[in-house]
Design a protein around this motif. Structure first.
Motif, mmCIF file in Angstrom:
data_model
loop_
_atom_site.group_PDB
_atom_site.id
_atom_site.type_symbol
_atom_site.label_atom_id
_atom_site.label_comp_id
_atom_site.label_asym_id
_atom_site.label_seq_id
_atom_site.Cartn_x
_atom_site.Cartn_y
_atom_site.Cartn_z
ATOM 1 N N MET A 101 0.814 -1.222 0.000
ATOM 2 C CA MET A 101 0.000 0.000 0.000
ATOM 3 C C MET A 101 0.850 1.276 0.000
ATOM 4 O O MET A 101 0.331 2.359 -0.241
ATOM 5 C CB MET A 101 -0.966 0.000 1.197
ATOM 6 C CG MET A 101 -2.045 -1.065 1.118
ATOM 7 S SD MET A 101 -3.042 -1.007 -0.391
ATOM 8 C CE MET A 101 -4.036 0.432 -0.083
ATOM 9 N N GLU A 108 -7.664 0.571 -3.019
ATOM 10 C CA GLU A 108 -8.309 1.144 -1.852
ATOM 11 C C GLU A 108 -7.853 0.368 -0.609
ATOM 12 O O GLU A 108 -7.600 0.930 0.433
ATOM 13 C CB GLU A 108 -9.819 1.020 -2.025
ATOM 14 C CG GLU A 108 -10.570 1.871 -1.070
ATOM 15 C CD GLU A 108 -11.945 2.175 -1.619
ATOM 16 O OE1 GLU A 108 -12.045 2.956 -2.584
ATOM 17 O OE2 GLU A 108 -12.905 1.611 -1.082
ATOM 18 N N SER A 109 -7.769 -0.961 -0.748
ATOM 19 C CA SER A 109 -7.273 -1.776 0.357
ATOM 20 C C SER A 109 -6.789 -3.122 -0.168
ATOM 21 O O SER A 109 -7.058 -3.477 -1.324
ATOM 22 C CB SER A 109 -8.376 -2.005 1.400
ATOM 23 O OG SER A 109 -9.413 -2.767 0.819
ATOM 24 N N SER A 110 -6.089 -3.836 0.683
ATOM 25 C CA SER A 110 -5.507 -5.122 0.303
ATOM 26 C C SER A 110 -5.405 -5.991 1.545
ATOM 27 O O SER A 110 -5.056 -5.490 2.613
ATOM 28 C CB SER A 110 -4.121 -4.843 -0.286
ATOM 29 O OG SER A 110 -3.549 -6.015 -0.774
ATOM 30 N N ARG A 111 -5.734 -7.287 1.429
ATOM 31 C CA ARG A 111 -5.588 -8.183 2.593
ATOM 32 C C ARG A 111 -5.084 -9.539 2.128
ATOM 33 O O ARG A 111 -5.370 -9.967 0.998
ATOM 34 C CB ARG A 111 -6.922 -8.332 3.338
ATOM 35 C CG ARG A 111 -7.922 -9.164 2.592
ATOM 36 C CD ARG A 111 -9.227 -9.394 3.344
ATOM 37 N NE ARG A 111 -10.185 -10.021 2.427
ATOM 38 C CZ ARG A 111 -10.501 -11.308 2.412
ATOM 39 N NH1 ARG A 111 -9.967 -12.136 3.289
ATOM 40 N NH2 ARG A 111 -11.353 -11.793 1.524
ATOM 41 N N ASN A 125 -7.477 -7.681 -3.378
ATOM 42 C CA ASN A 125 -7.214 -6.245 -3.551
ATOM 43 C C ASN A 125 -8.482 -5.540 -3.997
ATOM 44 O O ASN A 125 -9.072 -5.927 -5.001
ATOM 45 C CB ASN A 125 -6.172 -6.024 -4.653
ATOM 46 C CG ASN A 125 -4.769 -6.326 -4.203
ATOM 47 O OD1 ASN A 125 -4.544 -6.692 -3.052
ATOM 48 N ND2 ASN A 125 -3.820 -6.169 -5.093
ATOM 49 N N ASP A 137 -12.682 -5.579 -7.789
ATOM 50 C CA ASP A 137 -11.679 -6.155 -6.894
ATOM 51 C C ASP A 137 -10.987 -7.314 -7.600
ATOM 52 O O ASP A 137 -11.349 -7.664 -8.736
ATOM 53 C CB ASP A 137 -12.274 -6.557 -5.531
ATOM 54 C CG ASP A 137 -12.940 -7.924 -5.528
ATOM 55 O OD1 ASP A 137 -13.325 -8.417 -6.617
ATOM 56 O OD2 ASP A 137 -13.087 -8.509 -4.441
#
Ligand code: 6CM
Length: 254
Positions: A101, A108-111, A125, A137
């Motif tokens: 990031m 916007e976000s990542s996990r 993502n 995503d």
């Protein structure tokens, strides 16, 4: 005649810590081998049907226009030469999840969804929304490996592949799911210093980045193509500057 730049390892399966029993083992090895094979025909491809859309000297971006049922699938390719860092370092930071990031401007976000081995993990993502399309995503495995050489003459090379997959803990329910096959391949060129002591000034890294992205549903071609033309060079500049800052005062990771 085609220029042979890299040795495709004869036994790529030995180059990963992923267990041969793992359900993703064959797919990972196959996708990596295909990227290496593709790289060997690169010069030919660039001559034939690749169109250069950005030329900043040390950074060039190419595309091939391709549409399927009105959805643009343009394969992208970028080549970039950077000084002061090794291919191992560049690949490490492209692969590393904990710093993603810090350089990724499109997310916007990542996990992390699951670690498959110490060189391979799956992540989810969420991509920033691009007006007027729906938000997207992606779910993909990221794998990094060193390329074995059969002789000592060629450059030292590393590869990272991000390849879409499915996972029970990552269903495509909330956003339009994009799919991708992305590779970053790095070759390290060392200009041997006369005193034998290699510093960052003696190191150049040649990066080849390829991205086949399917937006996964309707997307206005003109907007998508404008996003690609703007974002791919921006990503490479931002990412390589990030690696430069991260490595500047550190020991060289060969
Ligand atoms: O390779 C890059 N990043 C990696 C780590 O996140 C990963 C991600 C690739 C995704 C590339 C797709 C981005 C597409 C953005 C727009 C899609 C929205 C559709 C709306 C249509 C109007 O491999 C760097 C990626 C740099 C992207 C430019």
């Amino acid at each position: 005649e085609k220029k042979k730049k890299l040795d495709v390892p004869s036994k790529p399966e030995l180059a990963t810590s992923l267990s041969p029993d793992h359900p993703f083992y064959n797919e990972v090895n196959e996708v990596v081998s295909n990227h290496l094979r593709r790289l060997l025909t690169e010069d030919q491809e660039l001559k034939d049907d690749w169109q250069c859309i950005v030329d900043q000297g040390d950074l060039k971006v190419f595309k091939r226009e391709l549409e399927e049922n009105g959805v643009p699938l343009d394969p992208m390719k970028a080549v970039c030469t950077v000084k002061g860092m090794t291919g191992h370092e560049v690949c490490h930071y492209f692969w590393a999840f904990d710093t993603r990031m810090e350089w990724e401007a499109t997310l916007e976000s990542s996990r992390v969804v699951e670690w498959l081995s110490d060189d391979t993990f799956i992540s989810n993502n969420i991509i920033k929304r691009v007006w007027p399309a729906s938000q997207r995503d992606a779910c993909f495995w990221s794998h990094m490996r060193h390329m074995n050489k059969s002789n000592d003459e060629g450059p030292d090379s590393w590869i990272v592949v991000n390849y879409s997959c499915e996972h029970d803990d990552c269903p495509p329910t909330k956003y339009v799911r994009i799919t991708m096959n992305v590779a970053l391949i790095c070759e390290t060129i060392i200009e041997p210093p006369s005193n034998g002591n290699i510093t960052r000034d003696d190191i150049t890294c040649k990066i080849t980045y390829t991205a086949d992205v399917n937006p996964g549903g309707w997307a206005p071609a003109s907007v998508l193509r404008a996003v690609y033309k703007r974002e791919y060079p921006k990503f490479l500049r931002r990412f390589t500057t990030f690696v430069e800052e991260k490595t500047r005062n550190k020991d060289i990771m060969f």
